[in-house]
Design a protein around this motif. Structure first.
Motif, PDB file in Angstrom:
ATOM      1  N   THR A 205       1.112  -1.133   0.038  1.00  0.00           N
ATOM      2  CA  THR A 205      -0.166  -0.109   0.151  1.00  0.00           C
ATOM      3  C   THR A 205       0.760   1.205  -0.171  1.00  0.00           C
ATOM      4  N   PRO A 206       1.283   1.821  -1.208  1.00  0.00           N
ATOM      5  CA  PRO A 206       2.422   3.442  -1.806  1.00  0.00           C
ATOM      6  C   PRO A 206       0.573   4.217  -0.959  1.00  0.00           C
ATOM      7  N   TRP A 207       0.864   5.098   0.420  1.00  0.00           N
ATOM      8  CA  TRP A 207       0.083   5.922   0.876  1.00  0.00           C
ATOM      9  C   TRP A 207       0.820   7.607   1.239  1.00  0.00           C
ATOM     10  N   GLY A 208      -0.033   8.372   0.909  1.00  0.00           N
ATOM     11  CA  GLY A 208       0.699   9.837   1.231  1.00  0.00           C
ATOM     12  C   GLY A 208      -1.158  10.651   1.931  1.00  0.00           C
ATOM     13  N   VAL A 209      -0.051  11.040   3.093  1.00  0.00           N
ATOM     14  CA  VAL A 209      -0.761  12.621   3.531  1.00  0.00           C
ATOM     15  C   VAL A 209      -0.214  13.238   4.011  1.00  0.00           C
ATOM     16  N   VAL A 210      -0.662  14.751   3.597  1.00  0.00           N
ATOM     17  CA  VAL A 210      -0.608  15.775   3.752  1.00  0.00           C
ATOM     18  C   VAL A 210      -2.196  16.483   5.190  1.00  0.00           C
ATOM     19  N   GLY A 211      -1.336  17.665   6.032  1.00  0.00           N
ATOM     20  CA  GLY A 211      -1.473  17.741   7.580  1.00  0.00           C
ATOM     21  C   GLY A 211      -1.382  19.416   6.854  1.00  0.00           C
ATOM     22  N   VAL A 212      -2.004  20.208   6.695  1.00  0.00           N
ATOM     23  CA  VAL A 212      -2.309  21.773   7.746  1.00  0.00           C
ATOM     24  C   VAL A 212      -2.458  22.185   8.742  1.00  0.00           C
ATOM     25  N   ALA A 213      -1.617  22.585   9.236  1.00  0.00           N
ATOM     26  CA  ALA A 213      -1.520  23.075  11.119  1.00  0.00           C
ATOM     27  C   ALA A 213      -1.731  24.054  11.159  1.00  0.00           C
ATOM     28  N   GLY A 214      -2.370  24.481  11.453  1.00  0.00           N
ATOM     29  CA  GLY A 214      -2.777  26.327  12.037  1.00  0.00           C
ATOM     30  C   GLY A 214      -2.112  26.365  13.630  1.00  0.00           C
ATOM     31  N   ARG A 215      -1.089  27.659  13.201  1.00  0.00           N
ATOM     32  CA  ARG A 215      -0.216  28.215  14.534  1.00  0.00           C
ATOM     33  C   ARG A 215      -1.263  28.044  16.305  1.00  0.00           C
ATOM     34  N   ASP A 216      -2.810  28.705  16.053  1.00  0.00           N
ATOM     35  CA  ASP A 216      -3.352  29.364  17.270  1.00  0.00           C
ATOM     36  C   ASP A 216      -3.980  27.234  17.371  1.00  0.00           C
ATOM     37  N   ALA A 217      -3.834  26.754  17.091  1.00  0.00           N
ATOM     38  CA  ALA A 217      -5.027  25.144  17.160  1.00  0.00           C
ATOM     39  C   ALA A 217      -3.822  24.707  18.669  1.00  0.00           C
ATOM     40  N   ASP A 218      -4.628  24.074  19.386  1.00  0.00           N
ATOM     41  CA  ASP A 218      -4.593  23.547  21.145  1.00  0.00           C
ATOM     42  C   ASP A 218      -3.872  22.256  20.377  1.00  0.00           C
TER      43      ASP A 218
END
Length: 471
Positions: A205-218
């Protein structure tokens, strides 16, 4: 009495909904229950909490009950509602007097297939894991946890190639309104794509994940902080309002040489690459497991893993692969939060990232009908620079980013043994005994005399016994 009344009302409401729904849909209920006692000595190798401000209570009795109700309209459409009660005897909902209501929803999702095809859509609060080989229980990046997500799965070539794509919102700290009239980035979202391939004697299973992380998330409240960010951003935060995180990997299972089977994972992950240099984090993680399945009475297994660790500076970012919630672990190992059936107080919570290790298991040992065992030995050695850990500890004093026993330097190691037993009393009722022992060698120059001396006074060990029931 009022709390008992609330519980009774809620139970009646669920049963009432089920009876009404059954007129138009089929209602299927499954669940599980477990009740067990745990004696655990020397949590964190010291008997203290992670900040070394509280001492342990060595014996507790835990109880958990989960009920999953599937409201099935037809073979293509259903809704799942899962509720859970979990607490320790003598506290909260399981206290002797004035029990507090402690029912929580842990699954709530709609699942359906698109008309006239096999494309399946799952939307809502659901179990979500990034791909991993089955030998290692679950993903070292994000595994065995729940997320509010939309996941679409579809076959591309029947029984050979499929695609899974998904979106999950992991964090939304402020929800509808930010705390002032200035909008802030307080979300953490991930996008997943996987291509499971199945051939005769081979799965990948080739796979990939992209995350978008906000600076003000706890991230601290979610339990992500120490695993996700670099030491530099732990100290000084991010410059960017949002940072991208990404992971790319492959899982591999080879059974063509059965009864000798091979399992492996290769993962690279990186985050905050466009932020200041100290905020960057990136690294590798690889694992390999081999088993022999030709004997009926036991399955011998060997395994190992390696990952990059921190170099001597925190100014150039982190060399450890970022992770979110790991649920990785071979052989039911006492070191890791992995496949233990008696989940609470079950393991040492060691971080496999930033370390390498070797181990061996005798799995599925069975000389008597209905009675099975697993015996596992694990050795773990740190890959992190002592200087990097020491400098951050000096800068912050007590901190949760690096913890003794969870994050190891190059001159530190752990050994652990677990021996676990299950006896099937009836088809769905089991008696489970889980035991574990671990010894750690830690450097006084990194953690200080107080913690290391406490760790030398006794090894960590646990004994847990209980009953599990599935229906």
């Amino acid at each position: 009495m009022k709390r008992f009344a609330i519980l009774a009302t809620l139970a009646a409401l669920i049963l009432g909904i089920a009876s009404v729904a059954s007129a138009a849909t089929e209602v299927k209920m499954t669940g599980d229950a477990r009740v067990y006692g745990v004696f655990f000595a020397n949590h964190n190798y010291t008997g203290w909490n992670a900040s070394a401000t509280q001492t342990e209570d060595r014996f507790q009795i835990w109880e958990r009950f989960r009920l999953r109700s599937d409201f099935v309209a037809n073979e293509a459409v259903k809704f799942r509602l899962g509720i859970k009660v979990e607490d320790v005897w003598g506290h909260g909902t399981l206290t002797a007097a004035n029990p507090a209501v402690a029912i929580s929803v842990y699954q709530a999702y709609l699942q359906f297939k698109l008309p006239d095809c096999d494309v399946q859509v799952t939307a809502g609060l659901q179990d979500l894991s990034f791909p991993t080989s089955s030998f290692f229980n679950d993903s070292v990046v994000f595994g065995g946890d729940r997320a509010a997500a939309l996941v679409v799965s579809a076959p591309l070539i029947k029984d050979t190639l499929a695609v899974t794509a998904g979106f999950a919102r992991m964090i939304d700290t402020n929800r509808t309104y930010d705390t002032t009239t200035t909008q802030v980035d307080d979300e953490f979202d991930v996008y997943l794509l996987a291509l499971p391939i199945t051939l005769n004697g081979f799965k990948a299973t080739p796979w990939g994940v992209v995350g978008v992380a906000g600076r003000d998330a706890d991230y601290g409240d979610a339990g992500f902080l120490e695993y996700l960010v670099s030491a530099g951003s732990y100290l000084n935060g991010w410059k960017n309002n949002q940072n991208a995180y990404w992971w790319a990997g492959g899982t591999f299972e080879v059974t063509a040489l059965d009864p000798v089977n091979f399992y492996a994972d290769v993962i690279y992950g990186a985050g905050a690459q466009s932020d200041r240099k100290a905020a960057k984090r990136q690294g590798w993680f690889l694992d390999l497991g081999i088993e022999y399945t030709g004997w009926d009475v036991l399955t011998p297994q060997v395994f190992g893993w390696w990952s990059t660790g921190e170099d001597s500076s925190t100014r150039n970012g982190s060399e450890r692969m970022p992770i979110v919630v790991p649920n990785w672990g071979p052989g039911n190992s006492f070191l890791f939060d992995d496949s233990q059936e008696l989940g609470k107080e079950s393991n040492m919570g060691v971080n496999p990232v930033g370390a390498w290790g070797l181990g061996a298991s005798l799995n599925n040992i069975s000389f008597i009908e209905k009675l099975t065992h697993i015996l596992t030995f694990t050795y773990l050695h740190g890959n992190n620079s002592a200087k990097a850990i020491r400098n951050l500890n000096y800068a912050l004093g007590t901190n949760s980013y690096y913890q003794m026993g969870r994050d190891l330097a190059m001159d530190e190691y752990l050994v652990a043994v677990n021996f676990d037993t299950k006896y099937m009393i009836y088809e769905n009722l089991a008696a489970v005994l889980e035991t574990g022992w671990s010894h750690g060698e830690f450097k006084t120059s990194i953690w200080g005399h107080r913690l290391t001396q406490q760790a030398r006074e006794g090894d960590a060990w646990k004994v847990a016994f209980g009953l599990t029931y599935k229906f």
